[in-house]
Design a protein around this motif. Structure first.
Motif, PDB file in Angstrom:
ATOM      1  N   CYS A  52       0.671  -1.086   0.074  1.00  0.00           N
ATOM      2  CA  CYS A  52      -0.052  -0.020  -0.037  1.00  0.00           C
ATOM      3  C   CYS A  52       0.900   1.241  -0.024  1.00  0.00           C
ATOM      4  N   ILE A  53       0.280   2.369  -0.256  1.00  0.00           N
ATOM      5  CA  ILE A  53       1.108   3.640  -0.285  1.00  0.00           C
ATOM      6  C   ILE A  53       1.149   3.886   1.272  1.00  0.00           C
ATOM      7  N   ALA A  54       2.023   5.056   1.661  1.00  0.00           N
ATOM      8  CA  ALA A  54       2.325   5.536   3.008  1.00  0.00           C
ATOM      9  C   ALA A  54       2.081   4.375   4.142  1.00  0.00           C
ATOM     10  N   SER A  55       2.850   3.247   3.992  1.00  0.00           N
ATOM     11  CA  SER A  55       2.835   1.787   4.587  1.00  0.00           C
ATOM     12  C   SER A  55       3.230   2.304   6.098  1.00  0.00           C
ATOM     13  N   LEU A  56       4.109   3.153   6.413  1.00  0.00           N
ATOM     14  CA  LEU A  56       4.613   3.751   7.684  1.00  0.00           C
ATOM     15  C   LEU A  56       3.374   4.319   8.453  1.00  0.00           C
ATOM     16  N   TRP A  57       2.528   5.010   7.747  1.00  0.00           N
ATOM     17  CA  TRP A  57       1.303   5.743   8.306  1.00  0.00           C
ATOM     18  C   TRP A  57       0.128   4.522   8.490  1.00  0.00           C
ATOM     19  N   GLN A  58       0.184   3.765   7.381  1.00  0.00           N
ATOM     20  CA  GLN A  58      -1.010   3.001   7.532  1.00  0.00           C
ATOM     21  C   GLN A  58      -0.524   1.736   8.508  1.00  0.00           C
ATOM     22  N   LYS A  59       0.472   1.291   8.832  1.00  0.00           N
ATOM     23  CA  LYS A  59       0.960   0.032   9.371  1.00  0.00           C
ATOM     24  C   LYS A  59       1.593   0.136  10.460  1.00  0.00           C
ATOM     25  N   ARG A  60       2.491   1.276  10.892  1.00  0.00           N
ATOM     26  CA  ARG A  60       3.388   1.321  11.732  1.00  0.00           C
ATOM     27  C   ARG A  60       3.178   2.738  12.598  1.00  0.00           C
ATOM     28  N   THR A  61       1.870   2.939  12.792  1.00  0.00           N
ATOM     29  CA  THR A  61       1.772   4.064  13.650  1.00  0.00           C
ATOM     30  C   THR A  61       0.603   3.607  14.581  1.00  0.00           C
ATOM     31  N   TYR A  62       0.388   4.559  15.781  1.00  0.00           N
ATOM     32  CA  TYR A  62      -0.634   4.208  16.805  1.00  0.00           C
ATOM     33  C   TYR A  62      -2.058   4.963  16.556  1.00  0.00           C
ATOM     34  N   ASP A  63      -2.964   4.419  17.170  1.00  0.00           N
ATOM     35  CA  ASP A  63      -4.327   4.757  16.743  1.00  0.00           C
ATOM     36  C   ASP A  63      -4.578   6.280  16.932  1.00  0.00           C
ATOM     37  N   ARG A  64      -3.900   6.998  17.874  1.00  0.00           N
ATOM     38  CA  ARG A  64      -4.678   8.105  18.430  1.00  0.00           C
ATOM     39  C   ARG A  64      -3.670   9.188  17.773  1.00  0.00           C
ATOM     40  N   LEU A  65      -2.617   8.556  16.836  1.00  0.00           N
ATOM     41  CA  LEU A  65      -1.859   9.693  16.085  1.00  0.00           C
ATOM     42  C   LEU A  65      -2.465  10.896  15.280  1.00  0.00           C
ATOM     43  N   LYS A  66      -2.057  11.998  15.673  1.00  0.00           N
ATOM     44  CA  LYS A  66      -2.878  13.185  14.604  1.00  0.00           C
ATOM     45  C   LYS A  66      -1.223  14.013  14.311  1.00  0.00           C
ATOM     46  N   LEU A  67      -1.345  14.764  13.215  1.00  0.00           N
ATOM     47  CA  LEU A  67      -0.210  15.606  12.726  1.00  0.00           C
ATOM     48  C   LEU A  67       0.121  16.352  13.775  1.00  0.00           C
ATOM     49  N   HIS A  68       1.478  16.641  14.118  1.00  0.00           N
ATOM     50  CA  HIS A  68       1.722  17.543  15.059  1.00  0.00           C
ATOM     51  C   HIS A  68       1.882  18.964  14.714  1.00  0.00           C
ATOM     52  N   LEU A  69       2.107  19.216  13.331  1.00  0.00           N
ATOM     53  CA  LEU A  69       1.642  20.680  12.997  1.00  0.00           C
ATOM     54  C   LEU A  69       0.471  21.016  12.329  1.00  0.00           C
ATOM     55  N   PRO A  70       0.207  22.224  12.107  1.00  0.00           N
ATOM     56  CA  PRO A  70      -1.201  22.670  11.524  1.00  0.00           C
ATOM     57  C   PRO A  70      -1.049  21.999  10.247  1.00  0.00           C
ATOM     58  N   LYS A  71      -2.311  21.704   9.648  1.00  0.00           N
ATOM     59  CA  LYS A  71      -2.370  21.095   8.093  1.00  0.00           C
ATOM     60  C   LYS A  71      -1.740  21.910   6.986  1.00  0.00           C
ATOM     61  N   LYS A  72      -1.644  23.091   7.345  1.00  0.00           N
ATOM     62  CA  LYS A  72      -1.223  24.074   6.164  1.00  0.00           C
ATOM     63  C   LYS A  72       0.264  23.780   5.958  1.00  0.00           C
ATOM     64  N   PHE A  73       1.097  23.310   6.908  1.00  0.00           N
ATOM     65  CA  PHE A  73       2.407  22.804   6.855  1.00  0.00           C
ATOM     66  C   PHE A  73       2.648  21.422   6.554  1.00  0.00           C
TER      67      PHE A  73
END
Length: 419
Positions: A52-73
């Motif tokens: 899949c694309i972005a396998s790090l995000w899809q398979k190797r991150t915890y459920d509660r994760l959010k982007l740490h910076l505002p979306k515009k960055f």
């Protein structure tokens, strides 16, 4: 876009000639380069070891994760986040954004192909990229031959598992942060979180929220900043101040404001580095922690801060201060590393640490058609900036070669006509 040879070569592998660049990695960095090339109608092939694309995000991150910076960055080139997305998109929202991004630009990676080696052939003046199929029981090798190679595997390709005395003797569960999903299964358990970066802080917070009893190892100094200051993103505020003030002064202001908001972290067992947060990031690539609630849990005693580890025992850990703490599980929030040295046979542009030797902002281009995307230690914004530069440079080379081909064809036709 590319063509398969009709017969395998003498090694029994398929050979594929790629008209444009080969891009290794289908994470945000690889997708961003692909989209910028697509807009210029330049052909390319994306190779991805996962399914899949972005396998790090899809398979190797915890459920509660959010982007740490505002979306515009954090948005990639040519496509902003949907307006209805919150300021800090969730993991699921970001994955949806990336999938829509790939669909919009018709990016179709070659999935389940793990790069074994990539080497520049001096005689042919071409890159040879050898992959092995990661599906099924049959080992299938493919060799991609191209003039340009874009390394987009990123800074976080592999989890770092440190060697700690006695860890192999510990009887409880030991996992890396990349395999952690939720604190739900740790309810009531004593969990040692090794590491105090953004991942370590967030996992400790998540464990506490699920009524576990986390202890977080803080071995070295670390900057902790509030995610927002007076309702404005701390990162956004820093970027704005740096337009008018020197970096050292911006650091001073950030630390003063942080002290008023978060208090003295040293009283909680967390020392601050001598260099300011922005200076430390620029010189050593060490990202400050953006607090989203962990410090409050530390103050209340729901998260315990402990010093460095001396050794593990069967069901406990001995700390450098002589204290012994009983634990049930260990989560290693010990960071990630680049895997480039394992497969790229090149040492002029990339160093032994898997990062370009040339410092930011010029570490995106090497020699002989070699490029690097996503190694700036500046997050998604850095990857996007790399992608734009890389695509522009490839476009220039592509158009020059196309122009030369047209001239040769025209000259050839004139010669035939004269004859």
């Amino acid at each position: 876009m590319f063509s398969f040879s009709s017969q395998p070569d003498f090694c029994g592998r398929r050979c594929v000639w790629v008209n444009g660049p080969v891009i290794v990695g289908a994470g945000p960095s690889g997708l961003a380069v692909s989209a910028c090339l697509k807009e210029q109608c330049i052909p390319f092939v994306v190779i991805e070891r996962a399914d899949c694309i972005a396998s790090l995000w899809q398979k190797r991150t915890y459920d509660r994760l959010k982007l740490h910076l505002p979306k515009k960055f954090c948005q990639l080139p040519k496509l902003p986040f949907p307006e209805e997305y919150p300021e800090y998109p969730s993991k699921k929202q970001f994955i949806n954004y990336l999938e829509n991004y790939a669909q919009k630009f018709d990016i179709k990676p070659q999935f389940n192909e793990c790069v074994q080696s990539a080497k520049y052939d001096e005689a042919c003046q071409l890159w040879r990229v050898v992959t092995v199929s990661t599906t099924g029981s049959t080992r299938t090798e493919t060799e991609y031959i191209c003039q340009m190679l874009v390394v987009a595997t990123g800074e976080n390709a592999e989890g770092i598992v440190p060697e700690i005395d006695g860890l192999q003797d510990f009887s409880g569960e030991v996992i890396h942060a990349k395999d952690y999903k939720s604190g739900e299964k740790y309810t009531g358990k004593k969990v040692l979180v090794v590491g105090c970066g953004n991942s370590g802080m967030e996992l400790s917070l998540d464990l506490s929220n699920h009524n576990a009893k986390p202890s977080m190892v803080v071995r070295s100094s670390v900057h902790i900043l509030p995610r927002e200051i007076m309702g404005k993103s701390t990162f956004d505020l820093a970027m704005m101040l740096m337009k008018w003030l020197p970096l050292w002064l911006v650091d001073k202001l950030l630390l003063i404001l942080t002290w008023f908001i978060l208090g003295d972290t040293q009283k909680m067992g967390i020392k601050r580095p001598s260099l300011g947060p922005l200076q430390l990031k620029n010189q050593h690539g060490k990202t400050p922690v953006l607090d989203i609630g962990a410090l409050e849990k530390i103050r209340s005693g729901e998260i315990t801060v402990v010093p460095g580890i001396k050794r593990f025992n069967t069901n406990s850990v001995e700390l450098v201060n002589g204290e012994t703490v009983e634990i049930d599980s260990v989560v290693l929030a010990t960071g990630y590393r680049s895997n480039v040295p394992y497969w790229l046979q090149e040492s002029e542009f990339f160093g032994k640490n898997g990062f370009p030797k040339t410092p930011f902002p010029n570490g995106w281009k090497g020699k002989r058609g070699l490029y690097a995307s996503g190694f700036t230690r500046r997050g998604l914004a850095g990857a996007s900036a790399d992608a734009v530069r890389i695509a522009k440079d490839i476009g220039k080379v592509w158009n020059e070669e196309l122009s030369q081909k047209k001239k040769r064809v025209h000259t050839h036709r004139r010669c035939i006509s004269t004859f």
